[in-house]
Design a protein around this motif. Structure first.
Motif, PDB file in Angstrom:
ATOM      1  N   ASP A   7       0.842  -1.172  -0.036  1.00  6.32           N
ATOM      2  CA  ASP A   7      -0.071  -0.055  -0.080  1.00  6.32           C
ATOM      3  C   ASP A   7       0.899   1.321  -0.045  1.00  6.32           C
ATOM      4  OD1 ASP A   7      -2.262  -1.507  -0.004  1.00  6.32           O
ATOM      5  OD2 ASP A   7      -2.225  -1.605   2.304  1.00  6.32           O
ATOM      6  N   ALA A   8       2.123   1.205  -0.356  1.00 13.33           N
ATOM      7  CA  ALA A   8       3.176   2.018  -0.289  1.00 13.33           C
ATOM      8  C   ALA A   8       3.322   2.751  -1.752  1.00 13.33           C
ATOM      9  CB  ALA A   8       4.379   1.958   0.491  1.00 13.33           C
ATOM     10  N   ASP A   9       3.171   4.193  -1.783  1.00 15.12           N
ATOM     11  CA  ASP A   9       3.790   4.875  -2.859  1.00 15.12           C
ATOM     12  C   ASP A   9       5.274   5.206  -2.702  1.00 15.12           C
ATOM     13  OD1 ASP A   9       1.607   4.881  -4.700  1.00 15.12           O
ATOM     14  OD2 ASP A   9       1.112   7.033  -4.152  1.00 15.12           O
ATOM     15  N   PHE A  10       6.184   5.025  -3.570  1.00 20.10           N
ATOM     16  CA  PHE A  10       7.609   4.941  -3.720  1.00 20.10           C
ATOM     17  C   PHE A  10       8.137   6.390  -4.524  1.00 20.10           C
ATOM     18  CE2 PHE A  10       6.905   0.621  -2.593  1.00 20.10           C
ATOM     19  CZ  PHE A  10       7.543   0.568  -1.396  1.00 20.10           C
ATOM     20  N   VAL A  11       8.683   7.148  -4.043  1.00 20.36           N
ATOM     21  CA  VAL A  11       9.409   8.375  -4.869  1.00 20.36           C
ATOM     22  C   VAL A  11      10.692   8.490  -4.497  1.00 20.36           C
ATOM     23  CG1 VAL A  11       8.258  10.143  -3.452  1.00 20.36           C
ATOM     24  CG2 VAL A  11       8.957  10.518  -5.695  1.00 20.36           C
ATOM     25  N   ALA A  12      11.644   8.905  -5.677  1.00 18.48           N
ATOM     26  CA  ALA A  12      12.909   9.341  -5.135  1.00 18.48           C
ATOM     27  C   ALA A  12      13.273  10.617  -5.801  1.00 18.48           C
ATOM     28  CB  ALA A  12      13.864   7.958  -5.715  1.00 18.48           C
ATOM     29  N   PRO A  13      13.244  11.892  -5.461  1.00 16.77           N
ATOM     30  CA  PRO A  13      13.477  12.972  -5.926  1.00 16.77           C
ATOM     31  C   PRO A  13      14.845  13.279  -6.129  1.00 16.77           C
ATOM     32  CG  PRO A  13      13.201  13.223  -3.699  1.00 16.77           C
ATOM     33  CD  PRO A  13      12.885  11.982  -3.915  1.00 16.77           C
ATOM     34  N   HIS A  14      15.245  13.626  -7.445  1.00 20.48           N
ATOM     35  CA  HIS A  14      16.554  14.193  -7.747  1.00 20.48           C
ATOM     36  C   HIS A  14      17.069  15.278  -6.850  1.00 20.48           C
ATOM     37  CE1 HIS A  14      16.063  11.556 -10.999  1.00 20.48           C
ATOM     38  NE2 HIS A  14      15.257  12.503 -11.706  1.00 20.48           N
ATOM     39  N   ALA A  15      18.159  15.335  -6.106  1.00 21.02           N
ATOM     40  CA  ALA A  15      18.638  16.461  -5.325  1.00 21.02           C
ATOM     41  C   ALA A  15      18.760  17.855  -6.075  1.00 21.02           C
ATOM     42  CB  ALA A  15      19.891  16.221  -4.721  1.00 21.02           C
ATOM     43  N   PRO A  16      18.584  18.941  -5.632  1.00 17.78           N
ATOM     44  CA  PRO A  16      18.563  20.049  -6.285  1.00 17.78           C
ATOM     45  C   PRO A  16      19.595  20.709  -7.019  1.00 17.78           C
ATOM     46  CG  PRO A  16      18.547  20.668  -3.885  1.00 17.78           C
ATOM     47  CD  PRO A  16      18.518  19.159  -4.213  1.00 17.78           C
ATOM     48  N   GLU A  17      20.650  20.258  -6.737  1.00 20.12           N
ATOM     49  CA  GLU A  17      21.949  20.839  -7.479  1.00 20.12           C
ATOM     50  C   GLU A  17      22.772  19.642  -8.177  1.00 20.12           C
ATOM     51  OE1 GLU A  17      24.376  22.405  -4.469  1.00 20.12           O
ATOM     52  OE2 GLU A  17      22.978  23.538  -3.438  1.00 20.12           O
ATOM     53  N   ARG A  18      23.254  20.439  -9.260  1.00 20.40           N
ATOM     54  CA  ARG A  18      24.190  19.420 -10.061  1.00 20.40           C
ATOM     55  C   ARG A  18      25.640  19.031  -9.032  1.00 20.40           C
ATOM     56  NH1 ARG A  18      22.915  17.992 -14.859  1.00 20.40           N
ATOM     57  NH2 ARG A  18      21.274  19.374 -16.110  1.00 20.40           N
ATOM     58  N   CYS A  19      26.067  18.091  -9.365  1.00 22.68           N
ATOM     59  CA  CYS A  19      27.173  17.637  -8.433  1.00 22.68           C
ATOM     60  C   CYS A  19      28.442  17.997  -9.204  1.00 22.68           C
ATOM     61  CB  CYS A  19      27.118  16.260  -8.188  1.00 22.68           C
ATOM     62  SG  CYS A  19      28.453  15.779  -7.162  1.00 22.68           S
ATOM     63  N   ALA A  20      29.580  18.784  -8.632  1.00 23.19           N
ATOM     64  CA  ALA A  20      30.708  19.092  -9.401  1.00 23.19           C
ATOM     65  C   ALA A  20      31.710  17.806  -9.569  1.00 23.19           C
ATOM     66  CB  ALA A  20      31.520  20.416  -8.512  1.00 23.19           C
ATOM     67  N   ALA A  21      31.635  17.114  -8.665  1.00 24.25           N
ATOM     68  CA  ALA A  21      32.389  15.820  -8.669  1.00 24.25           C
ATOM     69  C   ALA A  21      31.822  14.822  -9.676  1.00 24.25           C
ATOM     70  CB  ALA A  21      32.525  15.223  -7.346  1.00 24.25           C
ATOM     71  N   SER A  22      30.598  14.784 -10.044  1.00 21.97           N
ATOM     72  CA  SER A  22      29.855  13.911 -10.842  1.00 21.97           C
ATOM     73  C   SER A  22      29.016  14.585 -11.862  1.00 21.97           C
ATOM     74  CB  SER A  22      29.231  12.943 -10.035  1.00 21.97           C
ATOM     75  OG  SER A  22      28.559  11.746 -10.858  1.00 21.97           O
ATOM     76  N   PRO A  23      29.464  15.086 -13.046  1.00 21.15           N
ATOM     77  CA  PRO A  23      28.515  16.056 -13.725  1.00 21.15           C
ATOM     78  C   PRO A  23      27.368  15.381 -14.187  1.00 21.15           C
ATOM     79  CG  PRO A  23      30.792  15.832 -14.641  1.00 21.15           C
ATOM     80  CD  PRO A  23      30.713  14.868 -13.449  1.00 21.15           C
ATOM     81  N   THR A  24      27.000  14.055 -14.069  1.00 17.88           N
ATOM     82  CA  THR A  24      25.707  13.643 -14.390  1.00 17.88           C
ATOM     83  C   THR A  24      24.837  13.126 -13.148  1.00 17.88           C
ATOM     84  OG1 THR A  24      26.751  11.241 -14.421  1.00 17.88           O
ATOM     85  CG2 THR A  24      26.525  12.386 -16.548  1.00 17.88           C
ATOM     86  N   GLY A  25      25.472  13.658 -12.025  1.00 14.25           N
ATOM     87  CA  GLY A  25      24.799  13.057 -10.797  1.00 14.25           C
ATOM     88  C   GLY A  25      24.196  14.684  -9.900  1.00 14.25           C
ATOM     89  N   ARG A  26      23.734  14.338  -9.163  1.00 14.93           N
ATOM     90  CA  ARG A  26      23.212  15.511  -8.204  1.00 14.93           C
ATOM     91  C   ARG A  26      23.782  15.785  -6.638  1.00 14.93           C
ATOM     92  NH1 ARG A  26      20.773  18.603 -11.801  1.00 14.93           N
ATOM     93  NH2 ARG A  26      19.635  19.547 -10.367  1.00 14.93           N
ATOM     94  N   GLN A  27      23.479  16.861  -6.173  1.00 15.25           N
ATOM     95  CA  GLN A  27      23.904  16.702  -4.554  1.00 15.25           C
ATOM     96  C   GLN A  27      22.736  17.524  -3.894  1.00 15.25           C
ATOM     97  OE1 GLN A  27      27.769  18.594  -5.143  1.00 15.25           O
ATOM     98  NE2 GLN A  27      26.650  20.786  -4.898  1.00 15.25           N
ATOM     99  N   TRP A  28      22.604  17.159  -2.501  1.00 19.21           N
ATOM    100  CA  TRP A  28      21.679  18.039  -1.749  1.00 19.21           C
ATOM    101  C   TRP A  28      22.557  19.299  -1.427  1.00 19.21           C
ATOM    102  CZ3 TRP A  28      16.838  16.735  -1.826  1.00 19.21           C
ATOM    103  CH2 TRP A  28      16.389  15.375  -2.238  1.00 19.21           C
TER     104      TRP A  28
END
Length: 227
Positions: A46-67
C-alpha cells in the motif's frame, strides 16, 4: 527555491496508504534508489515510492546530483548544507503528502549517505514526526553549539533504523554509534544494523532489514508473517 521531482513506483494495491521517499547520495540521482521501491512492493503493497533528484548538479559527478556541496575541508559544511537544503525537501514532502491527503504519520524517509544526513536532519524537524526514518551508510549531522535548528521534541518520535557497512571507507562505521547515541540524547530511540564485510553501500541483508523495519513501523508486519 527550486522544485524537485524524480522517478516513482506506485502502490501495488492501487490504493496507497503510505508514502516512502528515497533520498539518494552525493553524486547520484533518484534513479539510484527507486529500484529498491520495486523490490519492497511485496513488503509494503500500500506504499507509493518516490525518489526525487537532489536540487543541485554535482561538481564531482557531472551527471549526478547533490543535496549540498562536499569539499571535506570545512568541518561545518555538512551542517550548513543540511540547513540550506531542508526547505526544498520540506516543500517536496508537503506537496507529495497533500496530493494524497496524507499527514506525516503516513511518511517514511529512506536515505543513503548524504541522503541519510538529509533524512535525519529534515525528518526530525518536521512539525509532525514521520512514521519512520531509515538511514543507510550515513551520519546524523550535529550542528555547532549556537545552532538554532534544534530537532523537534516529539511526544512520539519516528522509528529510526540506521544500517552501516562494517568496512565503509567513505563514512567510517564509528559514525553509526555516534549517530545512535546523539539521537538517543535527543529523545529518539534508534535501532541499528551492521553489515559484515560491507563497504559504502547496501547489501541484501540490509535491504531485508529495512523492508521489515518499514513494514513493522507502518503496522503491516503481523500481516506479512501470516503469509
Amino acid at each position: 527555491m527550486a522544485a524537485i521531482d524524480g522517478p516513482r513506483v506506485q502502490a501495488r494495491s492501487g490504493k496507497p496508504k503510505q508514502l516512502v521517499v528515497f533520498l539518494h547520495g552525493y553524486g547520484a540521482d533518484g534513479a539510484d534508489l527507486i529500484e529498491i521501491g520495486r523490490q519492497w512492493r511485496a513488503f509494503l503493497p500500500d506504499a507509493d515510492f518516490v525518489a526525487p533528484h537532489a536540487p543541485e548538479r554535482c561538481a564531482a559527478s557531472p551527471t549526478g546530483r547533490q543535496w549540498f556541496p562536499l569539499t571535506m575541508r570545512d568541518p561545518e559544511e555538512r551542517w550548513r548544507g543540511c540547513v540550506a537544503a531542508r526547505p526544498t525537501l520540506d516543500a517536496f514532502l508537503d506537496d507529495e503528502l497533500a496530493k494524497r491527503g496524507f499527514d506525516d504519520r503516513a511518511l517514511a524517509l529512506v536515505g543513503f549517505s548524504q541522503g541519510t544526513m538529509m533524512a535525519l536532519h529534515t525528518g526530525l524537524r518536521r512539525e509532525r514526526a514521520p512514521r519512520a526514518i531509515l538511514g543507510y551508510s550515513g551520519v546524523y549531522v550535529l550542528g555547532p553549539a549556537q545552532a538554532d535548528e534544534a530537532p523537534m521534541a516529539y511526544e512520539k518520535p519516528p522509528a529510526v533504523l540506521l544500517a552501516h557497512g562494517e568496512e565503509d571507507e567513505m563514512i567510517p562505521v564509528e559514525a553509526l554509534l555516534m549517530s545512535a547515541n546523539a539521537l538517543a540524547d535527543s529523545g529518539v530511540p534508534t535501532q541499528w544494523h551492521l553489515s559484515a564485510r560491507l563497504g559504502h553501500g547496501i547489501d541484501e541483508t540490509g535491504l531485508i532489514h529495512g523492508a521489515l523495519f518499514l513494514a513493522q513501523s507502518f503496522g503491516v508486519a503481523v500481516e506479512l508473517r501470516r503469509r
